[in-house]
Design a protein around this motif. Sequence first.
Motif, PDB file in Angstrom:
ATOM      1  N   TYR A 337     100.498  75.429  23.220  1.00  0.00           N
ATOM      2  CA  TYR A 337      99.331  74.586  23.514  1.00  0.00           C
ATOM      3  C   TYR A 337      99.522  73.190  22.929  1.00  0.00           C
ATOM      4  O   TYR A 337      99.254  72.175  23.598  1.00  0.00           O
ATOM      5  N   ASN A 338     100.000  73.134  21.699  1.00  0.00           N
ATOM      6  CA  ASN A 338     100.214  71.826  21.064  1.00  0.00           C
ATOM      7  C   ASN A 338     101.297  71.024  21.787  1.00  0.00           C
ATOM      8  O   ASN A 338     101.196  69.797  21.931  1.00  0.00           O
ATOM      9  N   ASN A 339     102.351  71.723  22.241  1.00  0.00           N
ATOM     10  CA  ASN A 339     103.407  71.037  23.002  1.00  0.00           C
ATOM     11  C   ASN A 339     102.834  70.446  24.291  1.00  0.00           C
ATOM     12  O   ASN A 339     103.196  69.327  24.691  1.00  0.00           O
ATOM     13  N   TRP A 340     101.973  71.195  24.940  1.00  0.00           N
ATOM     14  CA  TRP A 340     101.353  70.683  26.174  1.00  0.00           C
ATOM     15  C   TRP A 340     100.488  69.462  25.869  1.00  0.00           C
ATOM     16  O   TRP A 340     100.535  68.458  26.588  1.00  0.00           O
ATOM     17  N   LYS A 341      99.695  69.539  24.792  1.00  0.00           N
ATOM     18  CA  LYS A 341      98.815  68.428  24.462  1.00  0.00           C
ATOM     19  C   LYS A 341      99.608  67.171  24.098  1.00  0.00           C
ATOM     20  O   LYS A 341      99.212  66.038  24.419  1.00  0.00           O
ATOM     21  N   LYS A 342     100.761  67.359  23.435  1.00  0.00           N
ATOM     22  CA  LYS A 342     101.603  66.205  23.123  1.00  0.00           C
ATOM     23  C   LYS A 342     102.154  65.583  24.407  1.00  0.00           C
ATOM     24  O   LYS A 342     102.192  64.365  24.556  1.00  0.00           O
ATOM     25  N   ALA A 343     102.586  66.433  25.335  1.00  0.00           N
ATOM     26  CA  ALA A 343     103.108  65.926  26.613  1.00  0.00           C
ATOM     27  C   ALA A 343     102.007  65.270  27.419  1.00  0.00           C
ATOM     28  O   ALA A 343     102.239  64.272  28.131  1.00  0.00           O
ATOM     29  N   GLU A 344     100.789  65.755  27.283  1.00  0.00           N
ATOM     30  CA  GLU A 344      99.655  65.210  28.027  1.00  0.00           C
ATOM     31  C   GLU A 344      99.335  63.780  27.592  1.00  0.00           C
ATOM     32  O   GLU A 344      98.832  62.966  28.380  1.00  0.00           O
ATOM     33  N   LYS A 345      99.638  63.478  26.340  1.00  0.00           N
ATOM     34  CA  LYS A 345      99.342  62.138  25.823  1.00  0.00           C
ATOM     35  C   LYS A 345     100.311  61.077  26.351  1.00  0.00           C
ATOM     36  O   LYS A 345     100.019  59.880  26.275  1.00  0.00           O
ATOM     37  N   GLN A 346     101.457  61.505  26.872  1.00  0.00           N
ATOM     38  CA  GLN A 346     102.432  60.554  27.402  1.00  0.00           C
ATOM     39  C   GLN A 346     101.937  59.948  28.714  1.00  0.00           C
ATOM     40  O   GLN A 346     101.477  60.662  29.598  1.00  0.00           O
ATOM     41  N   LYS A 347     102.011  58.658  28.822  1.00  0.00           N
ATOM     42  CA  LYS A 347     101.508  57.971  30.011  1.00  0.00           C
ATOM     43  C   LYS A 347     102.449  58.157  31.204  1.00  0.00           C
ATOM     44  O   LYS A 347     103.656  58.302  31.052  1.00  0.00           O
ATOM     45  N   CYS A 348     101.836  58.124  32.370  1.00  0.00           N
ATOM     46  CA  CYS A 348     102.624  58.227  33.605  1.00  0.00           C
ATOM     47  C   CYS A 348     103.450  56.959  33.763  1.00  0.00           C
ATOM     48  O   CYS A 348     102.951  55.837  33.616  1.00  0.00           O
ATOM     49  N   LEU A 349     104.753  57.109  34.107  1.00  0.00           N
ATOM     50  CA  LEU A 349     105.651  55.958  34.241  1.00  0.00           C
ATOM     51  C   LEU A 349     105.517  55.301  35.608  1.00  0.00           C
ATOM     52  O   LEU A 349     105.960  54.164  35.804  1.00  0.00           O
ATOM     53  N   THR A 350     104.915  56.007  36.553  1.00  0.00           N
ATOM     54  CA  THR A 350     104.733  55.440  37.906  1.00  0.00           C
ATOM     55  C   THR A 350     103.275  55.615  38.320  1.00  0.00           C
ATOM     56  O   THR A 350     102.956  56.431  39.201  1.00  0.00           O
ATOM     57  N   PRO A 351     102.366  54.916  37.672  1.00  0.00           N
ATOM     58  CA  PRO A 351     100.934  55.131  37.911  1.00  0.00           C
ATOM     59  C   PRO A 351     100.464  54.777  39.309  1.00  0.00           C
ATOM     60  O   PRO A 351      99.377  55.187  39.717  1.00  0.00           O
ATOM     61  N   ASN A 352     101.248  54.001  40.036  1.00  0.00           N
ATOM     62  CA  ASN A 352     100.798  53.592  41.364  1.00  0.00           C
ATOM     63  C   ASN A 352     101.037  54.659  42.431  1.00  0.00           C
ATOM     64  O   ASN A 352     100.532  54.553  43.542  1.00  0.00           O
ATOM     65  N   LEU A 353     101.867  55.636  42.082  1.00  0.00           N
ATOM     66  CA  LEU A 353     102.119  56.709  43.047  1.00  0.00           C
ATOM     67  C   LEU A 353     100.929  57.645  43.121  1.00  0.00           C
ATOM     68  O   LEU A 353     100.102  57.727  42.212  1.00  0.00           O
ATOM     69  N   GLN A 354     100.857  58.405  44.222  1.00  0.00           N
ATOM     70  CA  GLN A 354      99.758  59.352  44.389  1.00  0.00           C
ATOM     71  C   GLN A 354      99.841  60.441  43.316  1.00  0.00           C
ATOM     72  O   GLN A 354     100.915  61.000  43.071  1.00  0.00           O
TER      73      GLN A 354
END
Length: 857
Positions: A337-354
């Motif tokens: 769960y903690n690993n998922w939450k850490k990954a969730e905090k990382q921003k999307c590198l291609t925010p303009n994509l769908q």
Amino acid sequence: MSDVLESCTYYALKDLNTHITPHMKNNFSTIFQNIDGNKTNFDAFSLEMERVTEKFQIIGLAETNITAEESHVYQLEGYNSFYQTKHINKLKGSGVAIYVNESLNAVVDNELSWVTKNLETLFITIQHNEPLHVGILYRPPSGDSTEALNELKKIIGMCPNKNVYLLGDFNINMHDKSSKLVGDFENIIFGFGLTPLISTFTHHKPGCNKTCIDNILTNSCEKVIQSGTMSTCISHHHAIFSIFKSPIITENSQSGQKHFQYYDYNNKNVNKFVNQLEFKLISEPPNNFSEFLSEFNDQLDKACKLERPKCSKRTAKNNPWITQGLITSIDSKHELYNNWKKAEKQKCLTPNLQSDNRGRCSSCSNCIAEVARHKEFTVYRRSLNHLINSAKRKYHGEKISECAGDSKKTWQIINNLRGKKTRVIKPNFIIDDERVTHRRVIANEFNKYFASLASNLNEAYSGDYLRINPMPSFTDYLPTSISSSIYLRECDGQEIIEIISELKNGKSSDIPIHVIKKSTHIIAPYLVKYFNRCMQDGFFPCELKTGRISPIYKKEDEQLLENYRPVSTLPVFGKIFEKIIYSRLYSFLISKGVINENQFGFRKGHSTSNALNYSVEHIESLLAKKQHVLGIFIDLSKAFDTIDHRKLTTKLEHYGIRGNALQLISSYLSNRKQYVNVLDIKSDELPVHYGVPQGSVLGPLLFILYINDVCNISTDAKLVLFADDTNIFVAAESISKVYEIANKVLKAVCDYMEVNLLHINVKKCCYIYMYFSPNKRSKNDINADHDDHHLSINSKIISRVSYTKFLGVTIDDKLNWRVEGTYPVTEYETKKYMWPYLPYKAMFTRVTIQTNIPFSL
């Protein structure tokens, strides 16, 4: 308030056990979890609580999704549970519960406990020097928020000015300061001096913003030590907790309950006792039963009594099937769960994509990693839940397999699965408006209370009452006297041996049953000699007439003596002698046809099923004749305890129990004593002036003889008896006539009860009766016009009902075994599975147990 909210933070379990749980010891601690369904998540939540090194005093749950009737199977060891029934129109998203550490005295505050479509609350008061008021709240998002706040305002307004702790899922996001709902909510709680203790987010559903919708409110903010949240991975809600400076924990708390052992009845000691007893009885034969009993007890003490009592402390797990492996698996789940939450905090590198509903695309490495971590966590959690269920089934299956052939141990396991347990009694009672903690005082007060119950009831039928209300003689109801008299034949060794062999091991007794069985060959000849002499002389040994009373908690406030019932343990040698007397009395009474044919209680070959079938067939036969029928259901209060000994012996003599047999019964009833054993303390002994001994062999038989003549009160009614359950059926050609006859019968019943010192239990029977219509049983029958007619007992109106519990089975006024439209939905949902729609003759009990090991029951 500012300091409390700023210090509120999220804790991983390791940090919680390191920095927070030390403060929980000797302080008041609470935790709340929106569990999102007990049936799905309760076992996993139990595991989470097992990982915390100190027990919380209060555990609150919301969205249990179960009724109060189903709650007994959801138990946490070391806690007493209180459940609010869920809303009748909701299958999900309803229900609140409180688990209270069993070291605390708690009682439900019904005035503050509400269930509406807008708000659900359950409040308890913890009795202490300063009472603590704890409430669990859930606001369904589907309800009207304005109405919910109005209801909350009313509830808070009725709360005391201090020591109030309100935990719940308010579904009001305290982080959204622009919301009018938040502003209105804050105005209410601040206006009543309540402080919120949780400032971090408490709810996060993938694809949604983090919110603070769960909170703890208190008007004792100055007592807060710490508040915060912790992840349990149970639902989308974090658990929220708080610790307060309130040292209220009693001696039975987290250190474990003390248990004292005074005797060691192992095989070596028992064999030593048998050898010593045999030698002593042969070398110095006792002259009478008193000497025999004294020698028996002396040798037992020498062989089995410990020089010093052993004291042990037992701190049970929340659930015994929880293993260290499961706890380790829970740790792994939290790591994922903690690993998922850490990954969730990382921003999307291609925010303009769908992107998907969680704002993640399918191209960049950060999004791919987050999706993979989330999937890994959910798959593991699903597998772990399956593992938890398997572990639970395996544990109980193995336990059932171990006790194959032992029905008592099997039922102990079943009752454990049902959550049926005895509450721990704590040395903390309110007696005469004063708090009492001294154990001997508590034991003596218990004994005074239990010993005075019958006297207090019987005093109502004496003195001025009899002068104002002259009554007939109790002998007026007796049938024709039995001319022949009973003869008490002598017993022999074989009869004694058979009686002892039938005693059940493990039954509560002053002497362990297996010790009696081990010494049967030695003691049987002496018992034959002494018991035959007692029957000849009409004498019951005084040493066998003292009962040990154990108080058992019944309901409501644990600090009040009246909320406990007495359970009696009698000397085992007395029970053996009673069985000898019983067999002779019962044979004589049956041969003379003394016992009324409508008495179904405590008779061989008779049961509640027989009584139920007989009653229903009687009603059906009357309805077939187009008669109107009234069924009146009466229960007696303390019926076995209020019996007058003089009247009983007069009735026994009338039924043929005369001479030395009557002297023996008179001796059996007279000069009885009792003491209370509670909190490892024995009270002083007190005399017992009324009643037949509880837990005895002869008592039930003597009672049904005492009430045997009740069927003679009237020829206009049919009485069906099951011990002290008195069920009256009256029939007539018209509604007005049946009510007229029924009221006359009830007057006769009241007169009979009064002259025999028997008391109708007003609270328990609730003045209920049912009307059975001879017409087509349409739905309109239940609403038939009965406004001009009513039944009464002692000028008090009896309520008419469409269904009731009759001898353990729910019976309705249509006799079709359907209660549709008459039960509240919550109760009906449970009962329709307990009692399928079958004809009344097809009665059965079904128990379903999930196990991977076959067994017979």
